[in-house]
Design a protein around this motif. Sequence first.
Motif, PDB file in Angstrom:
ATOM      1  N   ASP A  78       0.833  -1.207   0.000  1.00  0.00           N
ATOM      2  CA  ASP A  78       0.000   0.000   0.000  1.00  0.00           C
ATOM      3  C   ASP A  78       0.867   1.256   0.000  1.00  0.00           C
ATOM      4  N   ASP A  79       1.929   1.255   0.818  1.00  0.00           N
ATOM      5  CA  ASP A  79       2.856   2.388   0.845  1.00  0.00           C
ATOM      6  C   ASP A  79       3.500   2.594  -0.531  1.00  0.00           C
ATOM      7  N   SER A  92       2.321   1.650  -3.437  1.00  0.00           N
ATOM      8  CA  SER A  92       1.306   2.119  -4.368  1.00  0.00           C
ATOM      9  C   SER A  92       1.017   3.609  -4.169  1.00  0.00           C
ATOM     10  N   GLU A  93       0.929   4.045  -2.921  1.00  0.00           N
ATOM     11  CA  GLU A  93       0.694   5.463  -2.635  1.00  0.00           C
ATOM     12  C   GLU A  93       1.846   6.325  -3.127  1.00  0.00           C
ATOM     13  N   LYS A  94       3.064   5.847  -2.913  1.00  0.00           N
ATOM     14  CA  LYS A  94       4.238   6.604  -3.369  1.00  0.00           C
ATOM     15  C   LYS A  94       4.256   6.705  -4.895  1.00  0.00           C
ATOM     16  N   ASP A 143       1.594   6.590  -6.817  1.00  0.00           N
ATOM     17  CA  ASP A 143       0.512   7.500  -7.204  1.00  0.00           C
ATOM     18  C   ASP A 143       0.915   8.956  -7.029  1.00  0.00           C
ATOM     19  N   SER A 144       1.635   9.241  -5.944  1.00  0.00           N
ATOM     20  CA  SER A 144       2.021  10.628  -5.679  1.00  0.00           C
ATOM     21  C   SER A 144       3.119  11.120  -6.628  1.00  0.00           C
ATOM     22  N   THR A 145       3.881  10.208  -7.185  1.00  0.00           N
ATOM     23  CA  THR A 145       4.971  10.614  -8.084  1.00  0.00           C
ATOM     24  C   THR A 145       4.675  10.300  -9.541  1.00  0.00           C
ATOM     25  N   GLU A 146       3.472   9.790  -9.823  1.00  0.00           N
ATOM     26  CA  GLU A 146       3.160   9.386 -11.193  1.00  0.00           C
ATOM     27  C   GLU A 146       3.205  10.561 -12.163  1.00  0.00           C
ATOM     28  N   ASN A 202       3.268  -0.066 -12.196  1.00  0.00           N
ATOM     29  CA  ASN A 202       1.943  -0.161 -11.584  1.00  0.00           C
ATOM     30  C   ASN A 202       1.352  -1.557 -11.743  1.00  0.00           C
ATOM     31  N   ARG A 246       0.491  -7.337  -5.133  1.00  0.00           N
ATOM     32  CA  ARG A 246      -0.618  -7.292  -4.181  1.00  0.00           C
ATOM     33  C   ARG A 246      -1.429  -8.588  -4.250  1.00  0.00           C
TER      34      ARG A 246
END
Length: 93
Positions: free
Chosen positions: A56-57, A59-61, A63-66, A82, A89
């Motif tokens: 999850d971390d 994936s969030e990272k 998403d924030s840098t995409e 991705n 997962r």
Amino acid sequence: MRSLITALIIAALLILGSEIYMVRLENTSKELSEINTKVFEAITDEDYETALGYIDDLSEKMDSTEMFFGAMGNHEETDKMNMSIAELRGYAE
């Protein structure tokens, strides 16, 4: 003379922008790699709940840098990353 000064300013801005991009790219890569190592260790230890938290971390990272990667990098590579996160997962679940 004015055109020389303008050219030097543009060159300096290009160099500065490139340096900022490279530093951010290196820092982001390091963070993603550290999270990936934690995921690997958790899966190796068969601690899938912890691995899912790290995924999850990760994936969030991503998403924030995409937008950052998409603006300057290869879109195919971010898509592959991705997809790999999604497969990871699924494995951990």
